[in-house]
Design an enzyme around this catalytic site. Structure first.
Site, PDB file in Angstrom:
ATOM      1  N   ARG A 159       0.841  -1.193   0.000  1.00 56.14           N
ATOM      2  CA  ARG A 159       0.000   0.000   0.000  1.00 56.14           C
ATOM      3  C   ARG A 159       0.878   1.247   0.000  1.00 56.14           C
ATOM      4  NH1 ARG A 159      -1.751   0.874   4.402  1.00 56.14           N
ATOM      5  NH2 ARG A 159      -1.084  -0.981   5.519  1.00 56.14           N
ATOM      6  N   TYR A 168      -1.850  -3.451  -6.713  1.00 55.37           N
ATOM      7  CA  TYR A 168      -1.548  -4.211  -5.511  1.00 55.37           C
ATOM      8  C   TYR A 168      -2.597  -4.088  -4.401  1.00 55.37           C
ATOM      9  CZ  TYR A 168       0.861  -6.618  -1.896  1.00 55.37           C
ATOM     10  OH  TYR A 168       1.168  -7.539  -0.938  1.00 55.37           O
ATOM     11  N   LYS A 218      -9.570  -2.212   2.016  1.00 56.13           N
ATOM     12  CA  LYS A 218      -9.351  -1.042   2.851  1.00 56.13           C
ATOM     13  C   LYS A 218     -10.143   0.173   2.360  1.00 56.13           C
ATOM     14  CE  LYS A 218      -6.839  -3.291   5.664  1.00 56.13           C
ATOM     15  NZ  LYS A 218      -5.785  -4.128   5.342  1.00 56.13           N
ATOM     16  N   HIS A 275     -10.256  -2.399  11.753  1.00 58.80           N
ATOM     17  CA  HIS A 275      -9.179  -3.279  11.263  1.00 58.80           C
ATOM     18  C   HIS A 275      -8.997  -4.399  12.296  1.00 58.80           C
ATOM     19  CE1 HIS A 275      -4.752  -3.380   9.613  1.00 58.80           C
ATOM     20  NE2 HIS A 275      -5.525  -4.190   8.943  1.00 58.80           N
ATOM     21  N   SER A 277      -1.108  -3.481  10.477  1.00 58.20           N
ATOM     22  CA  SER A 277      -0.773  -4.336   9.338  1.00 58.20           C
ATOM     23  C   SER A 277       0.482  -5.158   9.616  1.00 58.20           C
ATOM     24  CB  SER A 277      -0.551  -3.473   8.099  1.00 58.20           C
ATOM     25  OG  SER A 277      -1.718  -2.730   7.837  1.00 58.20           O
ATOM     26  N   CYS A 318       1.035  -7.425  11.862  1.00 53.38           N
ATOM     27  CA  CYS A 318       1.370  -7.536  13.286  1.00 53.38           C
ATOM     28  C   CYS A 318       0.617  -8.666  13.975  1.00 53.38           C
ATOM     29  CB  CYS A 318       1.114  -6.217  13.995  1.00 53.38           C
ATOM     30  SG  CYS A 318       2.279  -4.942  13.498  1.00 53.38           S
ATOM     31  N   ASP A 354      -9.226  -9.688   9.127  1.00 58.16           N
ATOM     32  CA  ASP A 354      -8.712  -8.335   8.816  1.00 58.16           C
ATOM     33  C   ASP A 354      -9.704  -7.208   9.108  1.00 58.16           C
ATOM     34  OD1 ASP A 354      -6.380  -6.914   7.762  1.00 58.16           O
ATOM     35  OD2 ASP A 354      -7.620  -6.379   6.044  1.00 58.16           O
ATOM     36  N   ARG A 395       2.099 -12.170  -0.321  1.00 57.10           N
ATOM     37  CA  ARG A 395       0.834 -12.594   0.294  1.00 57.10           C
ATOM     38  C   ARG A 395       0.160 -13.714  -0.479  1.00 57.10           C
ATOM     39  NH1 ARG A 395      -1.695  -8.677   4.221  1.00 57.10           N
ATOM     40  NH2 ARG A 395      -0.055  -7.172   4.602  1.00 57.10           N
TER      41      ARG A 395
END
Ligand code: GTP
Ligand code: SPV
Ligand code: MN
Length: 588
Positions: free
Chosen positions: A72, A200, A209, A229, A251, A253, A276, A373
């Site tokens: 991002r 992406y 998001k 989130h 993000s 974590c 998420d 990912r």
């Protein structure tokens, strides 16, 4: 007669001038057709998708994104509300008129020679009163296929939209994947996002998001709910009783890992509802209820292995829902399996790295990008909760906040009440990760792990959080955790991953009033004897270090919080300023 949706698509076609238009219906046959197309179609000299080993990882395909487009881009992400103050110091802002003009120039004719994929999709189960109708147009086949995995794409969405104009409008083109011509512009008040120049993840899969957090958080502020989130899990105890938790971490974590946890504690089981994003509403009984608006996981690959996250490995090997995508991992040429650091202990001999080159083991470099990912359907997950498709969601008893901190933040503590919990979440700092294109490992304030995702002024957002004390009858307990505290040698002191179940068990004991707690400056701490540390080789000394509150560290922390709070001026709620004053006094 054309529907409003058809008319809107016609307008986009007139602007972007694609050669072909492809309306997605969400069927399995369609997915196979699009995958075949992606295996043939080339971008930057290589096919959009490459088939991987179907015996080991069923239905799996590889995608390599442009090396300038692997995370991002927060500096290119804007909230274009009419008033700059409403976007707040937490967001980049551009006047909506200027933003539309800028994007209009990029979009003009940008799909000449390309196909426009029209993706009608729902965020949330079609039966849920909380689900939302959405449409994205894109010229990326990879994005179209990813959207199929991550959201509920197809005819149900078209039926729900009908002839109404009440749907999210997402406009996306990869353009020429040029960082100079890359912007993600949000118009939350118009239920619209314009995204150009990136293919992406969070920049391009607009249901994620862009809609479900930035746009939805603004909607939630207007309508009295929260878009967060957060993961959603059910923790089942040996008697079969389920306790539902939300878990919020910045993000990269630990959300996905906690969402698919395989507990080390006998008799306990974790059921997955989301990894998420959570939408939280006050239910008919006055409790907070959460749904996961997504349908898949776009998870960090590095660090995912048999030892750390065996359930995700099983999920990736399943193929109930087709396909599964791997983006910017390495490929093991001997097996044609995807590979990343942490998948196996041994680094295979014959790897192609994420940039498409032969991996040099001796180089010390990683073979998979740090933000590589997988994109996999939630329906492939063996621990998916049966409540996943509950229209009203699940009633929440605990909210877990966390961050990635080598010091300062203890392993776990509990807030004394809702307001104190909101304060605790508002002061979170976390080390930045590869999920965003900026520098990594830098501590920044990331309240509720929403800094990059709150679609309006965060001062107002804090006020909105506080307001649930009045809106709800029963509120969950709020906990803070830090799995990432390190010793003097830079090693993690807490084993993390599956052992995090020990902390969940303590939280359930607290929720059920089975154990008392010890009060410290930050909140309520576990007594060592109340933590289940059976079969764990960890000394009391390390546990004490993990739970230690250091006056010295907090004297450094508080000025950083003050600096952050000050940015919000009058929009910062007085209650939180008072909480900060109290905390400062405790460390004076
Ligand atoms: P986003 O998808 O970016 O929102 O991230 P996420 O919060 O879902 O992150 P994820 O669970 O994928 O974890 C990111 C990284 O943290 C991975 O490399 C994990 O291996 C690592 N990680 C997760 N849980 C733990 C833990 O308990 N301890 C340690 N040391 N590392 C962890
Ligand atoms: C994150 O960065 O928090 C993610 C990945 O979950 S992305 O979809 O790219 O935002
Ligand atoms: Mn995320």
């Amino acid at each position: 007669m054309k529907t409003q949706l058809q008319k809107w698509v016609d307008e986009q076609v007139a602007i972007m001038q694609p050669d072909k238009i492809y309306w997605m219906n969400g069927s399995d046959e369609e997915a196979r057709e699009l995958v075949n197309l992606a295996e043939e179609e080339k971008r930057d000299g290589h096919p959009i998708l490459k088939k991987l080993n179907d015996k080991n990882f069923q239905g799996s395909y590889y995608h390599r994104s442009n090396t300038n487009d692997v995370a991002r881009t927060e500096h290119l992400t804007f909230i274009c509300l009419p008033n700059k103050e409403d976007a707040g110091p937490n967001n980049n802002w551009m006047d909506p008129k200027d933003a539309k003009e800028k994007m209009g120039n990029f979009f003009k004719g940008c799909m000449k020679g390309r196909t426009m994929y029209v993706i009608p999709f729902l965020m949330g189960n079609p039966k849920s009163p909380y689900s939302k109708n959405c449409v994205q147009v894109t010229d990326s086949l990879y994005v179209a296929l990813s959207m199929r995995i991550m959201t509920r794409v197809g005819t149900a969405a078209i039926e729900k939209i009908g002839d109404s104009n009440d749907f999210f409008k997402g406009v996306h083109s990869v353009g020429d994947i040029n960082p100079e011509r890359r912007f993600i512009m949000h118009f939350p008040h118009e239920n619209m996002v314009l995204s150009f120049g990136s293919g992406y993840g969070g920049n391009a899969l607009l249901g994620k998001k862009c809609y479900s957090l930035r746009t939805a958080s603004y909607l939630g502020y207007q309508e009295g709910w929260l878009a967060e989130h957060m993961i959603i899990i059910a923790v089942e105890d040996p008697k079969g009783k389920r306790t539902y938790f939300l878990g919020s971490f910045p993000s990269a974590c630990g959300k996905t890992n906690l969402a698919l946890l395989n507990p080390v504690i006998k008799g306990y089981k974790v059921w997955t509802l989301g990894d998420d994003i959570a939408w939280i509403n006050v239910g008919p009984d006055g409790k907070l209820y959460a749904i996961n608006p997504e349908m898949g996981f776009f998870g960090v690959a590095p660090g995912t292995g048999e030892n750390t996250n065996p359930i995700m490995i099983e999920t990736l090997k399943n193929n109930k829902f087709f396909p599964t995508l791997y983006t910017n991992t390495a490929i093991d040429n001997d097996t044609n399996n995807p590979w990343w650091e942490g998948l196996t202990e041994e680094v295979p001999e014959n790897l192609t790295n994420w940039q498409g080159e032969k991996h040099d083991k001796a180089s010390g470099k990683v073979a998979a990008h740090g933000n590589s990912r997988f994109t996999v359907s939630a329906y492939n997950c063996p621990t998916l909760a049966e409540e996943f498709d509950n229209p009203l969601g699940v009633p929440i008893s605990g909210i877990i906040f966390g961050g990635r901190r080598k010091s300062t933040i203890p392993l776990v503590y509990e807030s004394s009440n809702w307001q104190h919990g909101v304060f605790t979440a508002s002061i979170i700092g976390s080390e930045t990760t590869a999920a965003s294109s900026s520098a990594t490992g830098v501590v920044r304030r990331d309240p509720m792990s929403m800094l990059p995702f709150c679609g309006y002024n965060m001062g107002d957002y804090f006020k909105h959080w506080l307001s649930f004390e009045k809106r709800a009858k029963t509120l969950p307990k709020i906990f803070m955790v830090n799995w990432f505290r390190k010793d003097e040698d830079g090693k993690f002191m807490w084993p993390g991953f599956r052992d995090n179940s020990r902390i969940l068990k303590w939280m359930i004991d607290r929720i059920e009033g089975k154990v008392s707690a010890q009060e410290k400056e930050l909140g309520l701490f576990p007594k060592l004897e109340d933590l289940d540390l059976s079969n764990l080789d960890i000394s009391d000394k390390i546990m004490e270090k993990l739970l230690h509150v250091s006056k010295e560290e907090w004297q450094k922390e508080i000025p950083m919080i003050e600096e952050f709070y000050t940015k919000f001026g009058d929009r910062m709620p007085q209650e939180l300023k008072n909480q900060l004053d109290n905390l400062r006094k405790k460390f004076a």
